[in-house]
Design a protein around this motif. Structure first.
Motif, mmCIF file in Angstrom:
data_model
loop_
_atom_site.group_PDB
_atom_site.id
_atom_site.type_symbol
_atom_site.label_atom_id
_atom_site.label_comp_id
_atom_site.label_asym_id
_atom_site.label_seq_id
_atom_site.Cartn_x
_atom_site.Cartn_y
_atom_site.Cartn_z
ATOM 1 N N LYS A 60 0.807 -1.228 0.000
ATOM 2 C CA LYS A 60 0.000 0.000 0.000
ATOM 3 C C LYS A 60 0.839 1.276 0.000
ATOM 4 C CE LYS A 60 -3.714 -2.481 0.233
ATOM 5 N NZ LYS A 60 -3.798 -3.386 -0.866
ATOM 6 N N LYS A 61 2.014 1.249 0.636
ATOM 7 C CA LYS A 61 2.837 2.459 0.650
ATOM 8 C C LYS A 61 3.312 2.816 -0.754
ATOM 9 C CE LYS A 61 7.464 0.683 1.718
ATOM 10 N NZ LYS A 61 7.193 -0.730 1.572
ATOM 11 N N VAL A 62 3.492 1.823 -1.604
ATOM 12 C CA VAL A 62 3.926 2.073 -2.985
ATOM 13 C C VAL A 62 2.819 2.786 -3.764
ATOM 14 C CG1 VAL A 62 4.609 0.964 -5.145
ATOM 15 C CG2 VAL A 62 5.556 0.159 -2.971
ATOM 16 N N GLY A 63 1.568 2.346 -3.588
ATOM 17 C CA GLY A 63 0.446 3.011 -4.247
ATOM 18 C C GLY A 63 0.275 4.440 -3.786
ATOM 19 N N ILE A 64 0.403 4.668 -2.473
ATOM 20 C CA ILE A 64 0.261 6.025 -1.932
ATOM 21 C C ILE A 64 1.401 6.913 -2.411
ATOM 22 C CG2 ILE A 64 0.186 7.423 0.174
ATOM 23 C CD1 ILE A 64 -2.359 5.784 -0.228
ATOM 24 N N MET A 65 2.636 6.417 -2.406
ATOM 25 C CA MET A 65 3.759 7.236 -2.868
ATOM 26 C C MET A 65 3.637 7.530 -4.357
ATOM 27 S SD MET A 65 6.266 9.108 -2.133
ATOM 28 C CE MET A 65 7.221 8.804 -0.671
ATOM 29 N N GLY A 66 3.178 6.552 -5.139
ATOM 30 C CA GLY A 66 2.942 6.803 -6.566
ATOM 31 C C GLY A 66 1.930 7.914 -6.770
ATOM 32 N N PHE A 67 0.882 7.909 -5.950
ATOM 33 C CA PHE A 67 -0.118 8.979 -5.988
ATOM 34 C C PHE A 67 0.523 10.324 -5.662
ATOM 35 C CE2 PHE A 67 -2.769 11.555 -3.110
ATOM 36 C CZ PHE A 67 -3.740 11.991 -3.998
ATOM 37 N N VAL A 68 1.274 10.395 -4.567
ATOM 38 C CA VAL A 68 1.916 11.647 -4.138
ATOM 39 C C VAL A 68 2.836 12.182 -5.235
ATOM 40 C CG1 VAL A 68 3.584 12.633 -2.496
ATOM 41 C CG2 VAL A 68 1.721 11.180 -1.668
ATOM 42 N N LEU A 69 3.587 11.306 -5.879
ATOM 43 C CA LEU A 69 4.528 11.737 -6.917
ATOM 44 C C LEU A 69 3.839 12.160 -8.219
ATOM 45 C CD1 LEU A 69 7.331 9.096 -6.384
ATOM 46 C CD2 LEU A 69 7.420 11.546 -5.828
ATOM 47 N N SER A 70 2.579 11.790 -8.388
ATOM 48 C CA SER A 70 1.897 12.094 -9.650
ATOM 49 C C SER A 70 1.020 13.348 -9.599
ATOM 50 C CB SER A 70 1.048 10.897 -10.093
ATOM 51 O OG SER A 70 -0.049 10.732 -9.219
ATOM 52 N N VAL A 71 0.886 13.971 -8.434
ATOM 53 C CA VAL A 71 0.056 15.166 -8.306
ATOM 54 C C VAL A 71 0.877 16.328 -7.735
ATOM 55 C CG1 VAL A 71 -2.085 13.857 -8.051
ATOM 56 C CG2 VAL A 71 -0.813 14.497 -6.009
ATOM 57 N N ASP A 72 0.390 17.549 -7.950
ATOM 58 C CA ASP A 72 1.067 18.728 -7.403
ATOM 59 C C ASP A 72 0.690 18.967 -5.947
ATOM 60 O OD1 ASP A 72 2.389 19.449 -9.832
ATOM 61 O OD2 ASP A 72 0.484 20.240 -10.575
ATOM 62 N N CYS A 73 -0.565 18.691 -5.609
ATOM 63 C CA CYS A 73 -1.025 18.818 -4.235
ATOM 64 C C CYS A 73 -2.175 17.844 -4.017
ATOM 65 C CB CYS A 73 -1.432 20.250 -3.894
ATOM 66 S SG CYS A 73 -2.731 20.933 -4.926
ATOM 67 N N PHE A 74 -2.506 17.611 -2.754
ATOM 68 C CA PHE A 74 -3.563 16.652 -2.447
ATOM 69 C C PHE A 74 -4.285 17.057 -1.176
ATOM 70 C CE2 PHE A 74 0.296 15.084 -0.481
ATOM 71 C CZ PHE A 74 -0.097 14.611 0.758
ATOM 72 N N SER A 75 -5.472 16.501 -1.003
ATOM 73 C CA SER A 75 -6.227 16.680 0.230
ATOM 74 C C SER A 75 -6.623 15.309 0.751
ATOM 75 C CB SER A 75 -7.459 17.566 0.015
ATOM 76 O OG SER A 75 -8.379 16.953 -0.854
ATOM 77 N N ILE A 76 -6.944 15.256 2.032
ATOM 78 C CA ILE A 76 -7.311 14.018 2.704
ATOM 79 C C ILE A 76 -8.763 14.131 3.142
ATOM 80 C CG2 ILE A 76 -6.774 12.448 4.603
ATOM 81 C CD1 ILE A 76 -4.339 12.836 2.879
ATOM 82 N N GLY A 77 -9.599 13.203 2.718
ATOM 83 C CA GLY A 77 -10.998 13.190 3.126
ATOM 84 C C GLY A 77 -11.903 13.885 2.126
ATOM 85 N N GLU A 78 -13.177 13.564 2.231
ATOM 86 C CA GLU A 78 -14.163 14.098 1.303
ATOM 87 C C GLU A 78 -14.459 15.575 1.525
ATOM 88 O OE1 GLU A 78 -17.538 11.394 0.578
ATOM 89 O OE2 GLU A 78 -16.490 10.084 1.989
ATOM 90 N N GLU A 79 -14.365 16.046 2.744
ATOM 91 C CA GLU A 79 -14.738 17.420 3.090
ATOM 92 C C GLU A 79 -13.539 18.257 3.540
ATOM 93 O OE1 GLU A 79 -18.014 18.547 3.000
ATOM 94 O OE2 GLU A 79 -18.624 16.624 2.162
ATOM 95 N N SER A 80 -12.353 17.937 3.080
ATOM 96 C CA SER A 80 -11.141 18.592 3.562
ATOM 97 C C SER A 80 -11.037 20.042 3.100
ATOM 98 C CB SER A 80 -9.911 17.831 3.081
ATOM 99 O OG SER A 80 -8.740 18.498 3.496
ATOM 100 N N ASN A 81 -10.586 20.902 3.997
ATOM 101 C CA ASN A 81 -10.318 22.301 3.670
ATOM 102 C C ASN A 81 -8.827 22.567 3.494
ATOM 103 O OD1 ASN A 81 -13.004 23.168 3.755
ATOM 104 N ND2 ASN A 81 -12.932 23.361 5.971
ATOM 105 N N THR A 82 -8.003 21.529 3.643
ATOM 106 C CA THR A 82 -6.552 21.687 3.587
ATOM 107 C C THR A 82 -5.989 21.005 2.355
ATOM 108 O OG1 THR A 82 -6.465 21.694 6.006
ATOM 109 C CG2 THR A 82 -4.399 21.281 4.834
ATOM 110 N N LEU A 83 -5.142 21.727 1.631
ATOM 111 C CA LEU A 83 -4.383 21.160 0.523
ATOM 112 C C LEU A 83 -2.933 21.030 0.963
ATOM 113 C CD1 LEU A 83 -5.768 23.226 -2.490
ATOM 114 C CD2 LEU A 83 -6.118 20.796 -2.072
#
Length: 100
Positions: A60-83
């Motif tokens: 699972k850490k490989v999938g998450i790191m691949g995600f992090v490396l493929s985007v400029d920014c991200f948020s956690i959760g459906e209603e997140s106010n933080t990028l």
């Protein structure tokens, strides 16, 4: 569970159900406003789309790191106010790893 650690020393725990949203810079036209575009939204177990998630890799850490490396920014959760800026991530690790 997966732990995302940031350069400032803070951590976020990601479970199979945690929704991750990925965004990329979409501000290429100098005549228009600055903008980011959502390019991904799902959890490891695919609860958002009810189909297999691109995050669901054997390790699972490989999938998450691949995600992090493929985007400029991200948020956690459906209603997140933080990028979070992807370049602020220091490490991604399995928190429940054992040799047992």
């Amino acid at each position: 569970m997966i732990v995302i650690s940031f350069l400032d020393g803070t951590d976020i725990t990601i479970t199979e159900e945690t929704v991750l949203n990925g965004f990329r810079n979409f501000s290429h036209d100098p005549e228009r406003e600055f903008y980011i575009k959502k390019v991904f939204s799902n959890s490891i177990n695919g609860s958002e789309t009810k189909e297999a998630s691109r995050l669901s890799t054997d390790d699972k850490k490989v999938g998450i790191m691949g995600f992090v490396l493929s985007v400029d920014c991200f948020s956690i959760g459906e209603e997140s106010n933080t990028l979070y800026r992807s370049s602020a991530v220091k490490s991604v690790e399995n928190s429940n790893f054992s040799f047992g």
